[in-house]
Design an enzyme around this catalytic site. Structure first.
Site, PDB file in Angstrom:
ATOM      1  CG  PHE A 140      -1.837   1.261   1.126  1.00  0.00           C
ATOM      2  CD1 PHE A 140      -3.001   1.230   0.366  1.00  0.00           C
ATOM      3  CD2 PHE A 140      -1.487   2.456   1.730  1.00  0.00           C
ATOM      4  CE1 PHE A 140      -3.808   2.356   0.229  1.00  0.00           C
ATOM      5  CE2 PHE A 140      -2.286   3.596   1.595  1.00  0.00           C
ATOM      6  CZ  PHE A 140      -3.448   3.535   0.858  1.00  0.00           C
ATOM      7  CG  ASP A 225       5.554   4.020   2.002  1.00  0.00           C
ATOM      8  OD1 ASP A 225       5.520   4.730   3.019  1.00  0.00           O
ATOM      9  OD2 ASP A 225       4.598   3.917   1.203  1.00  0.00           O
ATOM     10  CE  LYS A 254      -1.222   7.167   6.670  1.00  0.00           C
ATOM     11  NZ  LYS A 254      -0.838   6.044   5.830  1.00  0.00           N
TER      12      LYS A 254
HETATM   13  C1  LIG Z   1      -0.989   6.122   4.322  1.00  0.00           C
HETATM   14  C2  LIG Z   1       0.102   5.575   3.518  1.00  0.00           C
HETATM   15  C3  LIG Z   1       0.459   6.145   2.275  1.00  0.00           C
HETATM   16  C4  LIG Z   1      -0.327   7.246   1.632  1.00  0.00           C
HETATM   17  O1  LIG Z   1      -0.420   8.401   2.387  1.00  0.00           O
HETATM   18  P1  LIG Z   1      -1.571   9.479   2.063  1.00  0.00           P
HETATM   19  O2  LIG Z   1      -1.205  10.635   2.940  1.00  0.00           O
HETATM   20  O3  LIG Z   1      -2.873   8.841   2.439  1.00  0.00           O
HETATM   21  O4  LIG Z   1      -1.489   9.785   0.615  1.00  0.00           O
HETATM   22  C5  LIG Z   1       1.557   5.623   1.627  1.00  0.00           C
HETATM   23  N1  LIG Z   1       2.250   4.588   2.134  1.00  0.00           N
HETATM   24  C6  LIG Z   1       1.929   4.017   3.312  1.00  0.00           C
HETATM   25  C7  LIG Z   1       2.764   2.884   3.823  1.00  0.00           C
HETATM   26  C8  LIG Z   1       0.834   4.471   4.035  1.00  0.00           C
HETATM   27  O5  LIG Z   1       0.506   3.873   5.182  1.00  0.00           O
END
Ligand SMILES: *Cc1c(COP(=O)(O)O)cnc(C)c1O
Length: 400
Positions: A140, A225, A254
């Site tokens: 994701f 990520d 985040k």
């Molecule tokens: C939440 C998330 C994203 C995307 O972030 P947004 O601010 O919602 O665009 C990307 N990678 C990971 C691992 C995430 O948990």
């Protein structure tokens, strides 16, 4: 207005791209949130780990208000007096050389894809438009067209094509598969240290170390990520520390703002970032002084208030206690720090029922996929709070 009236408004006027629990929140403080009917809940999702510092952290709130009075947005056409300080503080804290600020997580992912492709052409010498990026199944990374194009989740992809080419998918946690997928045109390997949305999937010990070694050997950029795993969630500042490695490029978002404002960033160890020249990439809001001021305080409180250590210590406590429930409906409890997944046996018939039952007991959790519940409270949680949560979880399992 009562909850149902707000829910009716959302149903009538809003796009139905989410299926939230029917709780309408109006206030938050630390690990607690309150709904419009006055009920209190423990937040065990933390906005997908964006409020690691707890809801409405007073110091971040004060910074936000103070900075909003002074200056909020200049665009990057001009400089501001917060951006350089954020750069320095983030780079020193994370041992990075450079940082590029954006807003959402997905934008940070898009930014890294652009940067690493350009690096492939300019530095690695890959022929034009041939760059390949390797990603993992069940990843994701966000919701843009390019990103959902390399998702393996049908619900995220179907109906949204055609997609961006240039991505290869390998199984998560399988270093041999990664090695086999690398070609002379591979520029980067993009991976989550722990797959959060997939259901808190922890790769085998040594996987990231091996990925790092393979990337070095083949001159491939390792991109972690850490938008969800980073900033204390797993009991370390960055989850890569569990394997004692440093990624070439790291994505954070985040909790970078403690939930006050969308702030994300690409952190660079290698000089990949230097391939981006003026005018080649940008964002109107990226690096704005309000975002930078908020992020500076959000990082400061995360470190100074011991939240990372708290996640490590209390994460162990929480996971051990959940395991000792030994409930036959549970297939597995797994986690690192305060990133915890409870996987139910498929026969139990879906985890949504437990999200709803826990809500009735005053705990807000969200199922991910059909049969997993993620528990990820703000990192300011105490042992007593966890004991309170454990009693509720045990009750919901017992009454079932
Ligand atoms: C939440 C998330 C994203 C995307 O972030 P947004 O601010 O919602 O665009 C990307 N990678 C990971 C691992 C995430 O948990």
């Amino acid at each position: 207005m009562k909850s149902q009236a707000y829910i009716d408004l959302e149903n009538r006027y809003g796009a139905h791209n989410y299926k939230p629990l029917d709780v309408v929140l109006t206030r938050g403080e630390g690990i607690w949130v309150w709904d419009v009917d006055g009920n209190r809940y423990m937040d065990c999702l933390s906005a997908y780990s964006a409020v690691n510092q707890g809801h409405c952290h007073p110091a971040i709130m004060q910074t936000m208000v103070d900075q909003a009075r002074l200056l909020t947005l200049t665009s990057r056409a001009f400089r501001n007096d917060q951006l350089g300080l954020l750069y320095k503080e983030v780079c020193e804290l994370t041992h990075s050389h450079k940082m590029l600020p954006m807003n959402s997580g997905a934008e940070a992912v898009e930014t890294v894809i652009k940067a690493v492709r350009k690096w492939g052409y300019k530095v690695k010498g890959i022929p034009d438009d041939q760059a390949e990026i390797i990603v993992c199944s069940n990843n994701f990374h966000g919701r843009t067209i390019t990103i959902v194009g390399f998702s393996t989740d049908p619900g995220s992809r179907e109906g949204f094509g055609p997609f961006t080419p240039g991505f290869k998918i390998v199984p998560f946690g399988d270093a041999d598969a990664l090695e086999k997928a690398i070609t002379p045109h591979t520029v980067g390997f993009l991976v989550e240290p722990i797959q959060g949305e997939a259901g808190v999937i922890i790769p085998p010990e040594g996987y990231l170390r091996e990925a790092k070694r393979l990337c070095e050997q083949h001159n491939v950029v390792l991109i972690l990520d850490e938008i969800q795993t980073g900033l204390g969630r797993t009991g370390k500042l960055l989850a890569e520390e569990h394997e004692g490695i440093e990624a070439d490029l790291t994505l954070v978002g985040k909790a970078l703002s403690g939930g006050f404002y969308p702030v994300s960033a690409v952190l660079s160890n290698k000089e990949v970032m230097d391939v981006l020249r003026p005018g080649e990439h940008g964002s109107t809001f990226g690096g704005n002084p309000l975002a930078c001021a908020i992020a500076r305080t959000a990082l400061r409180v995360l470190v100074e208030e011991g939240m990372i250590e708290n996640a490590a210590t209390l994460g162990h406590y929480f996971i051990d206690a959940l395991r000792s429930l030994k409930d036959p409906k549970i297939k597995e409890i797994r986690g690192k720090g305060l990133m915890i997944g409870i996987e139910f046996h498929p026969e139990v018939g879906g985890a949504r029922q437990y999200s709803e039952k826990l809500m009735a007991e005053g705990m807000l959790c969200k199922e991910t996929h059909d049969h997993i519940i993620r528990i990820a409270p703000p990192l300011v949680i105490t042992r007593d709070d966890i004991d309170w949560a454990l009693e509720r979880i045990a009750k919901v399992l017992r009454d079932d």
